[in-house]
Design a protein around this motif. Structure first.
Motif, mmCIF file in Angstrom:
data_model
loop_
_atom_site.group_PDB
_atom_site.id
_atom_site.type_symbol
_atom_site.label_atom_id
_atom_site.label_comp_id
_atom_site.label_asym_id
_atom_site.label_seq_id
_atom_site.Cartn_x
_atom_site.Cartn_y
_atom_site.Cartn_z
ATOM 1 N N ALA A 39 1.000 -1.152 -0.041
ATOM 2 C CA ALA A 39 0.128 0.126 0.043
ATOM 3 C C ALA A 39 0.867 0.981 -0.051
ATOM 4 O O ALA A 39 1.595 1.263 0.941
ATOM 5 C CB ALA A 39 -0.902 -0.007 1.190
ATOM 6 N N ARG A 40 0.561 2.244 -0.843
ATOM 7 C CA ARG A 40 1.434 3.415 -1.007
ATOM 8 C C ARG A 40 0.336 4.608 -1.046
ATOM 9 O O ARG A 40 -0.722 4.292 -1.302
ATOM 10 C CB ARG A 40 2.003 3.428 -2.255
ATOM 11 C CG ARG A 40 3.295 2.582 -2.459
ATOM 12 C CD ARG A 40 4.210 2.914 -3.459
ATOM 13 N NE ARG A 40 5.353 1.918 -3.502
ATOM 14 C CZ ARG A 40 6.310 2.025 -2.867
ATOM 15 N NH1 ARG A 40 6.690 3.123 -2.106
ATOM 16 N NH2 ARG A 40 7.349 1.053 -2.961
ATOM 17 N N PHE A 41 0.832 5.713 -0.581
ATOM 18 C CA PHE A 41 -0.322 6.978 -0.785
ATOM 19 C C PHE A 41 -0.241 7.335 -2.181
ATOM 20 O O PHE A 41 0.887 7.617 -2.659
ATOM 21 C CB PHE A 41 0.188 7.808 0.470
ATOM 22 C CG PHE A 41 -0.067 7.409 1.848
ATOM 23 C CD1 PHE A 41 -1.311 7.101 2.226
ATOM 24 C CD2 PHE A 41 1.108 7.338 2.583
ATOM 25 C CE1 PHE A 41 -1.584 6.798 3.595
ATOM 26 C CE2 PHE A 41 0.925 7.020 3.892
ATOM 27 C CZ PHE A 41 -0.337 6.534 4.309
ATOM 28 N N ALA A 42 -1.404 7.744 -2.494
ATOM 29 C CA ALA A 42 -1.526 8.122 -3.935
ATOM 30 C C ALA A 42 -0.991 9.390 -4.204
ATOM 31 O O ALA A 42 -0.354 9.750 -5.261
ATOM 32 C CB ALA A 42 -2.908 8.211 -4.268
ATOM 33 N N GLU A 43 -1.205 10.213 -3.168
ATOM 34 C CA GLU A 43 -0.626 11.732 -3.387
ATOM 35 C C GLU A 43 1.045 11.864 -3.184
ATOM 36 O O GLU A 43 1.448 12.663 -3.975
ATOM 37 C CB GLU A 43 -0.950 12.535 -2.087
ATOM 38 C CG GLU A 43 -2.533 12.660 -2.025
ATOM 39 C CD GLU A 43 -3.177 11.572 -1.611
ATOM 40 O OE1 GLU A 43 -4.552 11.455 -1.663
ATOM 41 O OE2 GLU A 43 -2.622 10.460 -1.162
ATOM 42 N N ASP A 44 1.705 10.967 -2.653
ATOM 43 C CA ASP A 44 3.317 11.242 -2.549
ATOM 44 C C ASP A 44 3.948 9.807 -3.070
ATOM 45 O O ASP A 44 5.202 9.911 -3.080
ATOM 46 C CB ASP A 44 3.712 11.812 -1.461
ATOM 47 C CG ASP A 44 3.127 10.780 -0.137
ATOM 48 O OD1 ASP A 44 2.949 9.731 -0.349
ATOM 49 O OD2 ASP A 44 3.465 11.353 0.936
ATOM 50 N N GLU A 92 -5.885 12.820 5.106
ATOM 51 C CA GLU A 92 -5.515 13.666 4.239
ATOM 52 C C GLU A 92 -4.703 12.824 2.932
ATOM 53 O O GLU A 92 -4.342 13.529 1.983
ATOM 54 C CB GLU A 92 -4.276 14.694 4.585
ATOM 55 C CG GLU A 92 -3.021 14.334 5.462
ATOM 56 C CD GLU A 92 -3.206 14.032 6.851
ATOM 57 O OE1 GLU A 92 -2.047 13.748 7.286
ATOM 58 O OE2 GLU A 92 -4.430 14.020 7.308
ATOM 59 N N LEU A 93 -4.393 11.622 3.293
ATOM 60 C CA LEU A 93 -3.805 10.749 2.261
ATOM 61 C C LEU A 93 -4.515 9.513 1.850
ATOM 62 O O LEU A 93 -5.367 9.066 2.818
ATOM 63 C CB LEU A 93 -2.231 10.395 2.644
ATOM 64 C CG LEU A 93 -1.423 11.469 3.082
ATOM 65 C CD1 LEU A 93 -0.115 10.895 3.665
ATOM 66 C CD2 LEU A 93 -1.062 12.222 1.702
ATOM 67 N N THR A 94 -4.304 9.050 0.708
ATOM 68 C CA THR A 94 -5.382 7.995 0.149
ATOM 69 C C THR A 94 -4.409 6.731 0.019
ATOM 70 O O THR A 94 -3.565 6.884 -1.087
ATOM 71 C CB THR A 94 -6.019 8.494 -1.156
ATOM 72 O OG1 THR A 94 -6.567 9.722 -0.995
ATOM 73 C CG2 THR A 94 -6.939 7.389 -1.627
#
Length: 170
Positions: A39-44, A92-94
């Motif tokens: 799982a990674r954050f879409a934003e960064d 704040e992150l997805t």
């Protein structure tokens, strides 16, 4: 965590993990790593290390997740890494599934030689003493998923000497 199919069953200690999953882990020897998901954050693009590390050995999916200081869950073929991770609208992150990672990519296509459980037993006092890592031994290196003190940590190469190795027989 909003992960489709993820139902962790956390175990504590080397014997509990060996009894619960040792034979199935050992039976992976001889299979090739055909894929993985993190799982990674879409934003960064940062890795969300709280979520399970999912490894696919030619159709057998192993899902490794460390939690708290000493708990380890190993799941089998339950997580759908094509499904959207839900329930994070408040944050704040997805988080989203990613099938790319520079640490894991060199192992894709390699045959798994052996799986070991590693028990952290340093000579000095350490809060992490007794935690269990899962080590996947390939012909061209080792990959470990260790306890990063309430999250997963990916380690590559030779294990630190403070680990006690527990080889799993078939």
């Amino acid at each position: 965590m909003g992960i489709s199919g993820f139902r962790p069953s956390f175990l504590v200690g080397i014997e509990a993990v060996r009894q619960g999953h040792g034979s199935r882990l050992a039976a992976l020897a001889g299979r090739r790593l055909t894929g993985f998901a993190l799982a990674r954050f879409a934003e960064d693009g940062d890795w969300f290390a709280d979520c399970p590390v999912v490894l696919d050995f030619n159709g057998i999916q192993v899902e490794v997740c460390h939690w708290k200081l000493d708990e380890l869950s190993i799941g089998w073929d339950t997580i759908d890494t094509e499904a959207t991770i839900t329930g994070w609208e408040w944050f704040e992150l997805t988080p989203q599934w990613s099938h790319g990672d520079e640490r894991l990519e060199p192992f894709v296509g390699q045959e798994l030689c052996e799986v070991r459980l590693l028990e952290w037993r340093p000579t000095e006092h350490d809060l992490a003493a007794g935690t269990v890592a899962v080590e996947f031994v390939f012909g061209e290196g080792c990959l470990r998923i260790a306890n990063g003190l309430d999250e997963n940590r990916i380690e590559i190469g030779a294990a630190q000497p403070d680990y006690i190795r527990h080889t799993l027989g078939r």
